[in-house]
Design an enzyme around this catalytic site. Structure first.
Site, PDB file in Angstrom:
ATOM      1  N   LYS A 122       0.820  -1.224   0.000  1.00  0.00           N
ATOM      2  CA  LYS A 122       0.000   0.000   0.000  1.00  0.00           C
ATOM      3  C   LYS A 122       0.853   1.272   0.000  1.00  0.00           C
ATOM      4  O   LYS A 122       0.342   2.356  -0.279  1.00  0.00           O
ATOM      5  CB  LYS A 122      -0.965   0.011   1.187  1.00  0.00           C
ATOM      6  N   ASP A 123       2.154   1.158   0.292  1.00  0.00           N
ATOM      7  CA  ASP A 123       3.043   2.325   0.298  1.00  0.00           C
ATOM      8  C   ASP A 123       3.681   2.588  -1.065  1.00  0.00           C
ATOM      9  O   ASP A 123       4.319   3.618  -1.256  1.00  0.00           O
ATOM     10  CB  ASP A 123       4.172   2.144   1.325  1.00  0.00           C
TER      11      ASP A 123
ATOM     12  N   ARG B 140      -7.461   8.610   3.487  1.00  0.00           N
ATOM     13  CA  ARG B 140      -8.653   7.797   3.219  1.00  0.00           C
ATOM     14  C   ARG B 140      -9.420   7.496   4.501  1.00  0.00           C
ATOM     15  O   ARG B 140     -10.647   7.656   4.563  1.00  0.00           O
ATOM     16  CB  ARG B 140      -8.226   6.479   2.542  1.00  0.00           C
ATOM     17  N   ARG B 141      -8.702   7.064   5.541  1.00  0.00           N
ATOM     18  CA  ARG B 141      -9.391   6.722   6.795  1.00  0.00           C
ATOM     19  C   ARG B 141     -10.041   7.941   7.427  1.00  0.00           C
ATOM     20  O   ARG B 141     -11.159   7.866   7.947  1.00  0.00           O
ATOM     21  CB  ARG B 141      -8.402   6.077   7.776  1.00  0.00           C
TER      22      ARG B 141
ATOM     23  N   ARG C 115       1.376  10.001  13.164  1.00  0.00           N
ATOM     24  CA  ARG C 115       2.524   9.572  12.371  1.00  0.00           C
ATOM     25  C   ARG C 115       3.463   8.755  13.239  1.00  0.00           C
ATOM     26  O   ARG C 115       3.373   8.723  14.447  1.00  0.00           O
ATOM     27  CB  ARG C 115       3.269  10.791  11.805  1.00  0.00           C
TER      28      ARG C 115
ATOM     29  N   ARG D 135       3.152   5.028  17.685  1.00  0.00           N
ATOM     30  CA  ARG D 135       1.727   5.361  17.753  1.00  0.00           C
ATOM     31  C   ARG D 135       1.077   4.743  18.988  1.00  0.00           C
ATOM     32  O   ARG D 135       0.246   5.382  19.644  1.00  0.00           O
ATOM     33  CB  ARG D 135       1.016   4.875  16.488  1.00  0.00           C
TER      34      ARG D 135
ATOM     35  N   CYS E 100      -0.910   7.772  -1.732  1.00  0.00           N
ATOM     36  CA  CYS E 100      -1.427   7.642  -0.369  1.00  0.00           C
ATOM     37  C   CYS E 100      -2.026   8.946   0.147  1.00  0.00           C
ATOM     38  O   CYS E 100      -2.682   8.965   1.189  1.00  0.00           O
ATOM     39  CB  CYS E 100      -0.329   7.155   0.569  1.00  0.00           C
TER      40      CYS E 100
END
Length: 312
Positions: A80-81, A127-128, A145, A151, A240
């Site tokens: 996804k990156d 997106r989230r 981040r 996190r 992204c």
């Protein structure tokens, strides 16, 4: 094969898990490996959201330099990156078998209520953030981040009530016990490639080595699905920092089905398309779904996002 394959990777625990997973697969097949840690822009710049960093491939660019110079033979990425378009001198060699694709909500609160007014959800994903505004309007999103452990430390310090993350990373780091909710992939449709590990190499890699690595590392069904998703992303000209989404699945009828779409930053506009095609036409399917979204108003949504960021 006598050659030692040098594996380029970021240095986070999750990235190293992925690199070691690749190494284990290769070593099981009799290929010696060496892991080379490379720091990327996305690892160094933590005081800005991903959409404000500006560079494409913020988690991949330095690894790609390593491929060009011969410092590493392959680069391992979270699929996804990987940016929507790969430079002409490089190629995506393999996509490893996909993990469960869902987004999940992680918290130290055992009785977390997603509909509680004022709930603070941490995420770095455009997106989230947009989807949370649409489907959980009582919640507030906050920038989160850093690697997973960073996190979680911020979560434990009380900066958020919960984090919204990809199941794959949470599971691979063995934090399953902190998962409070699994968000339905039909509603919170994941990012292109979520759950898979991508292997990149120089296009001029020795052909015999390339074929052998592909044979060991590539998962055919996952590769078909990601071909459709990445063709969608390429056609949307997004990365992204754009709140697009795409999830391809193989059907019992032997076709590939793609659920793709785009959501506005405020969550108010949501465009979705679900279409199917023979697996041999996976790329064409991705293009077709993206073009349909763009024609239905997606182009206007993308333009408004670009204008908003120019003003900001």
């Amino acid at each position: 094969m006598k050659k030692t394959v040098r594996i380029g990777t970021r240095g986070s625990r999750l990235a190293l898990w992925q690199a070691n997973h690749v190494a284990a697969c290769l070593e099981q097949a009799g290929i010696m490996t060496e892991i080379v840690v490379i720091t990327t822009t996305g690892d160094m710049v933590l005081d800005r959201s991903l959409d404000k960093i500006g560079a494409k491939g913020v988690f991949t660019e330095e690894l790609e330099v390593g491929l060009r110079t011969g410092h590493v033979d392959i680069a391992v990425h979270s699929a996804k990156d990987v940016q929507s378009s790969i430079p002409a001198d490089l190629e995506l060699l393999a996509f490893m078998e996909r993990e469960q694709v869902n987004d999940v909500v992680v918290s130290f609160q055992t009785d977390l209520d997603l509909h509680k007014p004022g709930l603070v959800l941490g995420t770095s994903s455009t997106r989230r953030k947009a989807m949370l505004k649409r489907f959980l309007p009582n919640a507030t999103t906050a920038e989160a981040r850093g690697n997973l452990q960073t996190r979680l430390r911020k979560l434990e310090e009380g900066q958020y009530d919960a984090l919204v993350l990809a199941y794959a990373g949470v599971h691979r780091m063995e934090y399953d016990a902190l998962i409070r909710h699994t968000l339905p992939e039909t509603q919170f449709v994941p990012a292109t490639g979520q759950g898979s590990v991508a292997i990149e190499c120089a296009r001029n890699m020795e052909p015999e080595l390339k074929l052998e690595l592909q044979r060991i590392l590539d998962h055919g069904p996952t590769h078909i699905c990601l071909a459709a998703e990445r063709a969608f992303l390429r056609t949307m000209e997004g990365g992204c920092s754009i709140p697009s989404f795409a999830l391809a699945t193989l059907t019992t009828a032997g076709t590939v089905q793609l659920h793709g779409g785009l959501i506005s930053l405020d969550g108010e506009q949501l465009l979705e398309e679900v279409q199917s095609a023979p697996t041999a036409d996976a790329d064409a399917l991705g293009v077709q779904v993206a073009e349909k979204i763009l024609a239905r108003g997606g182009q206007q949504i993308l333009e408004s996002i670009r204008q908003a960021r120019t003003v900001a």
